[in-house]
Design a protein around this motif. Structure first.
Motif, PDB file in Angstrom:
ATOM      1  N   ALA A  51       0.825  -1.208   0.000  1.00 31.85           N
ATOM      2  CA  ALA A  51       0.000   0.000   0.000  1.00 31.85           C
ATOM      3  C   ALA A  51       0.857   1.255   0.000  1.00 31.85           C
ATOM      4  O   ALA A  51       0.488   2.284  -0.570  1.00 31.85           O
ATOM      5  CB  ALA A  51      -0.923  -0.003   1.211  1.00 31.85           C
ATOM      6  N   THR A  52       2.017   1.179   0.638  1.00 31.75           N
ATOM      7  CA  THR A  52       2.933   2.325   0.681  1.00 31.75           C
ATOM      8  C   THR A  52       3.686   2.479  -0.630  1.00 31.75           C
ATOM      9  O   THR A  52       3.993   3.595  -1.062  1.00 31.75           O
ATOM     10  CB  THR A  52       3.938   2.162   1.838  1.00 31.75           C
ATOM     11  N   LEU A  53       3.974   1.375  -1.286  1.00 29.09           N
ATOM     12  CA  LEU A  53       4.674   1.418  -2.567  1.00 29.09           C
ATOM     13  C   LEU A  53       3.767   1.864  -3.707  1.00 29.09           C
ATOM     14  O   LEU A  53       4.132   2.740  -4.505  1.00 29.09           O
ATOM     15  CB  LEU A  53       5.251   0.041  -2.898  1.00 29.09           C
ATOM     16  N   LYS A  54       2.560   1.280  -3.753  1.00 25.77           N
ATOM     17  CA  LYS A  54       1.723   1.481  -4.939  1.00 25.77           C
ATOM     18  C   LYS A  54       0.256   1.798  -4.630  1.00 25.77           C
ATOM     19  O   LYS A  54      -0.537   1.970  -5.563  1.00 25.77           O
ATOM     20  CB  LYS A  54       1.775   0.224  -5.816  1.00 25.77           C
TER      21      LYS A  54
ATOM     22  N   ALA B  26       0.807   5.591  -0.839  1.00 26.52           N
ATOM     23  CA  ALA B  26       1.873   6.081  -1.708  1.00 26.52           C
ATOM     24  C   ALA B  26       2.078   7.596  -1.630  1.00 26.52           C
ATOM     25  O   ALA B  26       3.223   8.060  -1.700  1.00 26.52           O
ATOM     26  CB  ALA B  26       1.593   5.657  -3.152  1.00 26.52           C
ATOM     27  N   PRO B  27       1.002   8.412  -1.471  1.00 27.71           N
ATOM     28  CA  PRO B  27       1.230   9.860  -1.325  1.00 27.71           C
ATOM     29  C   PRO B  27       2.123  10.213  -0.138  1.00 27.71           C
ATOM     30  O   PRO B  27       2.888  11.173  -0.201  1.00 27.71           O
ATOM     31  CB  PRO B  27      -0.187  10.417  -1.156  1.00 27.71           C
ATOM     32  N   LEU B  28       2.017   9.445   0.948  1.00 34.12           N
ATOM     33  CA  LEU B  28       2.892   9.674   2.098  1.00 34.12           C
ATOM     34  C   LEU B  28       4.345   9.437   1.703  1.00 34.12           C
ATOM     35  O   LEU B  28       5.238  10.224   2.055  1.00 34.12           O
ATOM     36  CB  LEU B  28       2.500   8.740   3.249  1.00 34.12           C
ATOM     37  N   ARG B  29       4.577   8.378   0.958  1.00 37.54           N
ATOM     38  CA  ARG B  29       5.940   8.057   0.507  1.00 37.54           C
ATOM     39  C   ARG B  29       6.494   9.143  -0.405  1.00 37.54           C
ATOM     40  O   ARG B  29       7.633   9.586  -0.221  1.00 37.54           O
ATOM     41  CB  ARG B  29       5.932   6.706  -0.228  1.00 37.54           C
TER      42      ARG B  29
ATOM     43  N   MET C  78       2.295  -2.954  10.823  1.00 38.75           N
ATOM     44  CA  MET C  78       1.998  -1.789   9.984  1.00 38.75           C
ATOM     45  C   MET C  78       3.113  -0.756  10.050  1.00 38.75           C
ATOM     46  O   MET C  78       3.482  -0.150   9.032  1.00 38.75           O
ATOM     47  CB  MET C  78       0.653  -1.181  10.400  1.00 38.75           C
ATOM     48  N   LEU C  79       3.674  -0.561  11.227  1.00 38.08           N
ATOM     49  CA  LEU C  79       4.802   0.368  11.348  1.00 38.08           C
ATOM     50  C   LEU C  79       5.982  -0.109  10.505  1.00 38.08           C
ATOM     51  O   LEU C  79       6.644   0.691   9.830  1.00 38.08           O
ATOM     52  CB  LEU C  79       5.222   0.494  12.812  1.00 38.08           C
ATOM     53  N   MET C  80       6.259  -1.405  10.536  1.00 39.94           N
ATOM     54  CA  MET C  80       7.371  -1.929   9.744  1.00 39.94           C
ATOM     55  C   MET C  80       7.074  -1.852   8.252  1.00 39.94           C
ATOM     56  O   MET C  80       7.967  -1.591   7.449  1.00 39.94           O
ATOM     57  CB  MET C  80       7.684  -3.372  10.145  1.00 39.94           C
ATOM     58  N   GLY C  81       5.814  -2.085   7.866  1.00 42.34           N
ATOM     59  CA  GLY C  81       5.461  -2.030   6.451  1.00 42.34           C
ATOM     60  C   GLY C  81       5.673  -0.654   5.859  1.00 42.34           C
ATOM     61  O   GLY C  81       6.297  -0.499   4.809  1.00 42.34           O
ATOM     62  N   VAL C  82       5.168   0.371   6.551  1.00 41.77           N
ATOM     63  CA  VAL C  82       5.355   1.741   6.085  1.00 41.77           C
ATOM     64  C   VAL C  82       6.817   2.150   6.237  1.00 41.77           C
ATOM     65  O   VAL C  82       7.435   2.701   5.321  1.00 41.77           O
ATOM     66  CB  VAL C  82       4.453   2.717   6.861  1.00 41.77           C
ATOM     67  N   GLY C  83       7.389   1.864   7.404  1.00 41.28           N
ATOM     68  CA  GLY C  83       8.763   2.280   7.689  1.00 41.28           C
ATOM     69  C   GLY C  83       9.787   1.645   6.773  1.00 41.28           C
ATOM     70  O   GLY C  83      10.742   2.305   6.340  1.00 41.28           O
ATOM     71  N   GLY C  84       9.610   0.369   6.457  1.00 38.46           N
ATOM     72  CA  GLY C  84      10.566  -0.302   5.586  1.00 38.46           C
ATOM     73  C   GLY C  84      10.619   0.311   4.205  1.00 38.46           C
ATOM     74  O   GLY C  84      11.690   0.435   3.607  1.00 38.46           O
ATOM     75  N   VAL C  85       9.455   0.703   3.685  1.00 40.32           N
ATOM     76  CA  VAL C  85       9.418   1.339   2.367  1.00 40.32           C
ATOM     77  C   VAL C  85      10.042   2.724   2.426  1.00 40.32           C
ATOM     78  O   VAL C  85      10.859   3.099   1.570  1.00 40.32           O
ATOM     79  CB  VAL C  85       7.968   1.419   1.850  1.00 40.32           C
ATOM     80  N   LEU C  86       9.682   3.519   3.438  1.00 42.46           N
ATOM     81  CA  LEU C  86      10.209   4.877   3.548  1.00 42.46           C
ATOM     82  C   LEU C  86      11.729   4.869   3.742  1.00 42.46           C
ATOM     83  O   LEU C  86      12.449   5.691   3.157  1.00 42.46           O
ATOM     84  CB  LEU C  86       9.550   5.607   4.718  1.00 42.46           C
ATOM     85  N   ALA C  87      12.222   3.948   4.557  1.00 38.58           N
ATOM     86  CA  ALA C  87      13.652   3.900   4.857  1.00 38.58           C
ATOM     87  C   ALA C  87      14.476   3.289   3.735  1.00 38.58           C
ATOM     88  O   ALA C  87      15.703   3.398   3.723  1.00 38.58           O
ATOM     89  CB  ALA C  87      13.891   3.119   6.148  1.00 38.58           C
ATOM     90  N   GLY C  88      13.806   2.652   2.791  1.00 36.56           N
ATOM     91  CA  GLY C  88      14.533   2.023   1.698  1.00 36.56           C
ATOM     92  C   GLY C  88      14.969   0.606   1.985  1.00 36.56           C
ATOM     93  O   GLY C  88      15.805   0.052   1.267  1.00 36.56           O
ATOM     94  N   GLY C  89      14.403   0.002   3.039  1.00 34.85           N
ATOM     95  CA  GLY C  89      14.746  -1.374   3.346  1.00 34.85           C
ATOM     96  C   GLY C  89      14.623  -1.671   4.823  1.00 34.85           C
ATOM     97  O   GLY C  89      14.358  -0.787   5.644  1.00 34.85           O
ATOM     98  N   CYS C  90      14.837  -2.931   5.173  1.00 33.65           N
ATOM     99  CA  CYS C  90      14.720  -3.397   6.554  1.00 33.65           C
ATOM    100  C   CYS C  90      16.115  -3.551   7.158  1.00 33.65           C
ATOM    101  O   CYS C  90      17.096  -3.035   6.634  1.00 33.65           O
ATOM    102  CB  CYS C  90      13.983  -4.734   6.572  1.00 33.65           C
ATOM    103  N   THR C  91      16.205  -4.269   8.252  1.00 35.99           N
ATOM    104  CA  THR C  91      17.504  -4.472   8.902  1.00 35.99           C
ATOM    105  C   THR C  91      18.462  -5.279   8.027  1.00 35.99           C
ATOM    106  O   THR C  91      19.676  -5.194   8.181  1.00 35.99           O
ATOM    107  CB  THR C  91      17.327  -5.213  10.238  1.00 35.99           C
ATOM    108  N   VAL C  92      17.910  -6.055   7.101  1.00 35.88           N
ATOM    109  CA  VAL C  92      18.749  -6.821   6.174  1.00 35.88           C
ATOM    110  C   VAL C  92      18.934  -6.063   4.865  1.00 35.88           C
ATOM    111  O   VAL C  92      20.054  -5.897   4.375  1.00 35.88           O
ATOM    112  CB  VAL C  92      18.149  -8.219   5.912  1.00 35.88           C
TER     113      VAL C  92
END
Length: 353
Positions: free
Chosen positions: A138-141, A145-148, A293-307
């Motif tokens: 939802a954050t990507l597409k 997406a407007p938030l991103r 949900m925090l990780m879903g939005v945050g991972g997209v905004l940050a450009g990735g996860c811990t890996v």
């Protein structure tokens, strides 16, 4: 290079699925044995933080060393990769990283760890991965997406100084600094030598992914993306490929996620660590859903996860990846302290993953 290998009936994108599956199987098995997870190092139980940090740090050392050697050998070129944009989306990375860090504390595991746990019979992890994948998509597409795009438009110009390699001393010096620092953390961690050795193998999967997609499978006529271990976009891709495979093709990330799940499942079953687990009460469900949900939005905004941004991204020496990892760790530390102050013996408390 791929066109010279002689595979007439297998395109580079198809081969990338197999590469992702192989790397995923290895990652899933190694991560299941070592309990590889940055969350445990940041906000785990007091007795496990140092050992978890050592395992993660030595994997990072292997990832950095392997990736930089591949660059030095001329096998890789990251100049066009998203980690090396001249305009740093600083607001998105910092806010996203903080969100992801808080989310992984609420769910008691980062996405890679939860994928491994899902293969070990943990239904809480399965639930989180589903919510995470939908939110990330939802954050990507989708509706988020407007938030991103809004946060992504707030940038800081870096010019040519987009990585540690652009600083005095260049890539060799800063790679050595990162590797030595990580090895010191591992040496002092008290982690089991066997786990440290397996973590080195896990870290080497990062350069294997970069070289595999960026050199071995490079094809001018049928190009694929340069990528390595990551879980944010691949989780979303894997979910929607599963439910719409006739219209959405699989890719490297789909193979990777499937491989991690299968590798963890096989190891957990063979070692008799497979165990069905689920939520104990509605409060736990709410906590895990919020974290997902925090990780879903945050991972997209940050450009990735811990890996993706952490292990694979920092191995490229990218400032964007380093900032993302620092933000994720900060978000985890802040969330852990807030939860500790709120009380750890609440009804929604769960056992360590």
């Amino acid at each position: 290079m791929y066109e010279s290998l002689g595979f007439e009936n297998l395109t580079a994108p198809q081969a990338a699925i197999g590469l992702g599956l192989i790397l995923g199987l290895l990652f899933g098995a190694l991560a299941e044995v070592t309990r590889f997870c940055l969350r445990r190092a940041v906000a785990g139980d007091t007795g496990e933080r140092r050992s978890a940090a050592g395992v993660w740090a030595i994997a990072l050392a292997a990832a950095v060393a392997g990736t930089q050697l591949a660059i030095l050998s001329g096998l890789l070129d990251f100049s066009a990769h998203r980690f090396f944009l001249a305009e740093l989306p600083i607001a998105a990375i910092i806010i996203g990283g903080l969100m992801f860090g808080a989310g992984m504390v609420l769910t008691r595991g980062c996405v890679s760890r939860l994928t491994v746990l899902a293969g070990s019979g943990n239904l809480r992890a399965v639930f989180v991965l589903l919510v995470f994948a939908i939110t990330a998509h939802a954050t990507l597409k989708g509706v988020l997406a407007p938030l991103r795009t809004t946060l992504g438009s707030l940038t800081v110009p870096l010019g040519e100084t987009i990585s540690l390699a652009a600083l005095p001393g260049g890539a060799p010096l800063w790679s050595a600094v990162l590797v030595v620092a990580a090895l010191v953390v591992a040496w002092r961690s008290g982690a089991k030598p066997a786990h440290l050795g397996l973590a080195i193998l896990l870290g080497l999967l990062v350069p294997a992914g970069w070289v595999g997609t960026g050199f071995v499978l490079y094809d001018d006529f049928d190009p694929i993306a340069l990528e390595s271990l990551s879980f944010t976009s691949p989780a979303a891709d894997a979910l929607f490929w599963t439910i719409a495979s006739t219209s959405i093709p699989a890719g490297f990330g789909t193979g990777l996620v499937g491989g991690v799940f299968a590798g963890a499942l096989v190891l957990a079953t063979l070692s008799r660590r497979f165990q069905w687990q689920s939520f104990e009460n509605p409060a736990q469900t709410g906590r895990y859903a919020s974290g997902a949900m925090l990780m879903g939005v945050g991972g997209v905004l940050a450009g990735g996860c811990t890996v993706g941004a952490g292990l694979s991204g920092v191995a490229t020496l990218s400032f964007a990846a380093i900032l993302a990892l620092a933000s994720i760790i900060s978000g985890g530390v802040i969330a852990a302290r807030l939860l500790s102050g709120y009380g750890t013996k609440r009804a929604d408390a769960v056992p360590a993953e």
